[in-house]
Structure formats: C-alpha cells, structure tokens
Design a protein around this motif. Structure first.
Motif, short mmCIF file in Angstrom:
data_model
loop_
_atom_site.label_atom_id
_atom_site.label_comp_id
_atom_site.label_asym_id
_atom_site.label_seq_id
_atom_site.Cartn_x
_atom_site.Cartn_y
_atom_site.Cartn_z
N VAL A 117 0.84 -1.19 0.00
CA VAL A 117 0.00 0.00 0.00
C VAL A 117 0.88 1.25 0.00
CG1 VAL A 117 -1.72 1.30 1.29
CG2 VAL A 117 -1.90 -1.19 1.16
N GLY A 118 2.00 1.20 0.74
CA GLY A 118 2.90 2.34 0.79
C GLY A 118 3.47 2.69 -0.57
N THR A 119 3.83 1.66 -1.34
CA THR A 119 4.37 1.90 -2.69
C THR A 119 3.31 2.53 -3.59
OG1 THR A 119 5.98 0.10 -2.54
CG2 THR A 119 5.29 0.77 -4.75
N LEU A 120 2.09 2.02 -3.53
CA LEU A 120 1.01 2.57 -4.35
C LEU A 120 0.71 4.02 -3.95
CD1 LEU A 120 -1.47 -0.45 -4.57
CD2 LEU A 120 0.11 0.39 -6.31
N LEU A 121 0.79 4.31 -2.66
CA LEU A 121 0.59 5.68 -2.21
C LEU A 121 1.66 6.60 -2.77
CD1 LEU A 121 -0.49 5.29 1.53
CD2 LEU A 121 -1.77 6.51 -0.24
N ARG A 122 2.91 6.14 -2.74
CA ARG A 122 4.01 6.96 -3.26
C ARG A 122 3.81 7.24 -4.75
NH1 ARG A 122 8.99 7.35 -0.72
NH2 ARG A 122 9.07 6.53 1.41
N ILE A 123 3.43 6.23 -5.51
CA ILE A 123 3.24 6.40 -6.96
C ILE A 123 2.05 7.30 -7.25
CG2 ILE A 123 2.62 5.19 -9.08
CD1 ILE A 123 4.32 2.83 -8.10
N SER A 124 0.94 7.07 -6.56
CA SER A 124 -0.26 7.89 -6.83
C SER A 124 -0.03 9.33 -6.40
CB SER A 124 -1.48 7.29 -6.11
OG SER A 124 -1.30 7.27 -4.71
N ASP A 125 0.68 9.54 -5.29
CA ASP A 125 0.99 10.91 -4.87
C ASP A 125 1.89 11.60 -5.88
OD1 ASP A 125 -0.49 10.50 -2.64
OD2 ASP A 125 1.11 10.77 -1.19
N ALA A 126 2.89 10.87 -6.37
CA ALA A 126 3.81 11.46 -7.35
C ALA A 126 3.07 11.87 -8.62
CB ALA A 126 4.92 10.47 -7.69
N LEU A 127 2.07 11.09 -9.00
CA LEU A 127 1.26 11.41 -10.18
C LEU A 127 0.23 12.49 -9.90
CD1 LEU A 127 0.71 7.78 -11.54
CD2 LEU A 127 2.12 9.56 -12.60
N GLY A 128 0.01 12.78 -8.60
CA GLY A 128 -0.92 13.83 -8.22
C GLY A 128 -2.38 13.44 -8.35
N ILE A 129 -2.68 12.14 -8.24
CA ILE A 129 -4.06 11.71 -8.43
C ILE A 129 -4.65 11.04 -7.20
CG2 ILE A 129 -3.81 11.46 -10.92
CD1 ILE A 129 -3.50 8.44 -10.52
N GLY A 130 -3.84 10.59 -6.25
CA GLY A 130 -4.37 9.93 -5.07
C GLY A 130 -4.61 8.45 -5.32
N LEU A 131 -4.54 7.67 -4.25
CA LEU A 131 -4.68 6.22 -4.36
C LEU A 131 -6.01 5.75 -4.92
CD1 LEU A 131 -3.48 3.43 -3.87
CD2 LEU A 131 -4.20 3.59 -1.47
N PRO A 132 -7.16 6.32 -4.52
CA PRO A 132 -8.43 5.82 -5.07
C PRO A 132 -8.49 5.87 -6.59
CG PRO A 132 -8.86 7.18 -3.16
CD PRO A 132 -7.38 7.33 -3.48
N ALA A 133 -7.83 6.88 -7.20
CA ALA A 133 -7.86 7.02 -8.65
C ALA A 133 -7.12 5.90 -9.36
CB ALA A 133 -7.29 8.37 -9.07
N LEU A 134 -6.21 5.21 -8.66
CA LEU A 134 -5.49 4.11 -9.30
C LEU A 134 -6.38 2.88 -9.49
CD1 LEU A 134 -1.89 3.92 -7.78
CD2 LEU A 134 -2.65 4.98 -9.90
N VAL A 135 -7.43 2.76 -8.68
CA VAL A 135 -8.24 1.55 -8.73
C VAL A 135 -9.65 1.81 -9.24
CG1 VAL A 135 -6.93 0.52 -6.86
CG2 VAL A 135 -8.97 1.82 -6.32
N ASP A 136 -9.92 3.06 -9.66
CA ASP A 136 -11.25 3.41 -10.14
C ASP A 136 -11.16 3.99 -11.53
OD1 ASP A 136 -13.96 3.68 -10.10
OD2 ASP A 136 -14.03 5.34 -8.69
N SER A 137 -12.31 4.17 -12.15
CA SER A 137 -12.38 4.75 -13.49
C SER A 137 -11.83 6.17 -13.47
CB SER A 137 -13.83 4.77 -13.98
OG SER A 137 -13.95 5.57 -15.14
N PRO A 138 -11.06 6.58 -14.50
CA PRO A 138 -10.51 7.93 -14.53
C PRO A 138 -11.55 9.02 -14.78
CG PRO A 138 -9.97 6.78 -16.56
CD PRO A 138 -10.59 5.76 -15.63
#
Length: 209
Positions: free
Chosen positions: A53-74
């Motif tokens: 979860v920590g890795t996904l948070l780092r990636i989603s934060d770097a992209l500026g979209i937040g973790l929920p956006a990685l697993v939901d429709s854009p």
C-alpha cells in the motif's frame, strides 16, 4: 496472485502507465518522483508486482491523483457506488487478512474509506504518509492494537481512534479471533507539490515508455 488480484494489478498498471505517459514522464522520472526503484515502476505497470500500500501511495501521490484514482475509473463522477465485495483488496495476509479500499474521493484533498479484516496474528506496518495525513479508525469486531510512533493503543469493538498518518504506524490483531475495523484516511493537497517534483530538465529515455 489469484485471478481477482491479477485483474486488479493489471488495472492499476494500466492506469499508472496512462497517467505517466500523459505527463510525458519516463519510467526513471516517475521512479524518482515516487521514491521507488525503476524496476518497481516497471513491475507495477506490467501488472507483475503485488506492491505494498505504501508503494502505491508513493506512486499515486507522485502522479498527483491519489490512491483511489489508481483503482477506479478515470472519469470523474458525482456519485460512485461500490457494491459489497467489489472493493479493491490492496493488502492480503498469508492467513486471509484483507485491507479493502471501498471508496475514495479525487485529488487534491483525498479521502479513502477502507474495510479491514485481521486474522489472529496479523500485523500491517505502514510507513509515514504525506505531511498532513490524518487517519480515523473504528473497530467493528474483535481487538485491534494500533501503534502510532511510540504510542500503543488497544481498541475493542466500538472503540475509535484518530491519529496523524504522517508518522509510522501499524495495526495488529494479537487475539485468537478475527478482528474487523473501518479506516478513513484524509490526505490533503495531493498533487500540490508536497512530494518531490520531477526535474523537467532531467535526461530522458524512451525505453519502456
């Protein structure tokens, strides 16, 4: 990985790749911004990894979209319904424990709602999240031990706790029965520069884009 886990990993990988390419970033630039290895980014985009979860948070934060956006429709939607059993299981223990992201909001002020089950002996360690992150947890069944920095709190069914998520913390079930709890995470200002910026003048490579 089982079929559902593989499908989720593939969906996350596709979204990460889409967001990275839309910014014109290389794999190396995303890795630098997220503070993870290039190999990890490659594995995530290929759906070959089961990242923390920590890795996904780092990636989603770097992209500026937040973790929920990685697993939901854009596509932004005013109302989003997640039916029972359809949340994204982003943490699994060997004995059957699960951390399921069931709902979330869009950036910049991201709120996540989680449904957690800890089997006896389960423990989830979480690194410090972005500055300003807050967490609220309520135990629905069993007993959960929450450690925040150097403080330990033992919570029983119905008990709740709020604490800063920008320090190391953990959730554990030392009892002989399963424990369940709901967790809300608030992360303000995602994508507003509280993570390291990608250097636009950094050397680029087309490998793996």
């Amino acid at each position: 990985m089982d079929k559902s886990t593989s499908a989720l990993a593939a969906a996350i990988g596709s979204r990460v790749r889409q967001e990275r390419q839309s910014r014109g970033w290389t794999l190396d630039q995303l890795a630098e911004a997220a503070g993870v290895s290039r190999r990890m980014v490659v594995n995530v985009e290929q759906g070959a990894a089961n990242p923390s979860v920590g890795t996904l948070l780092r990636i989603s934060d770097a992209l500026g979209i937040g973790l929920p956006a990685l697993v939901d429709s854009p596509q932004p939607r005013p109302v989003t319904v997640t039916r029972s059993g359809n949340g994204a299981a982003l943490w699994n223990s060997a004995s059957g424990g699960r951390g399921v992201l069931v709902a979330g909001t869009e950036s910049p002020d991201v709120v996540e709602l989680w449904d957690w089950t800890l089997t006896p002996g389960d423990r989830h360690e979480s690194e410090a999240h972005a500055a300003g992150t807050k967490e609220l947890l309520q135990v629905r069944g069993g007993s959960v031990t929450v450690v925040v920095a150097s403080e330990t709190f033992v919570l029983e069914a119905g008990d709740a706790v709020s604490f800063p998520g920008d320090v190391e913390h953990s959730y554990a079930n030392p009892a002989n029965e399963p424990a369940t709890f709901s967790l809300a995470v608030f992360e303000p200002g995602v994508g507003s520069g509280h993570r390291p910026e990608v250097n636009p003048t950094a050397p680029t490579t087309t490998e793996g884009n």
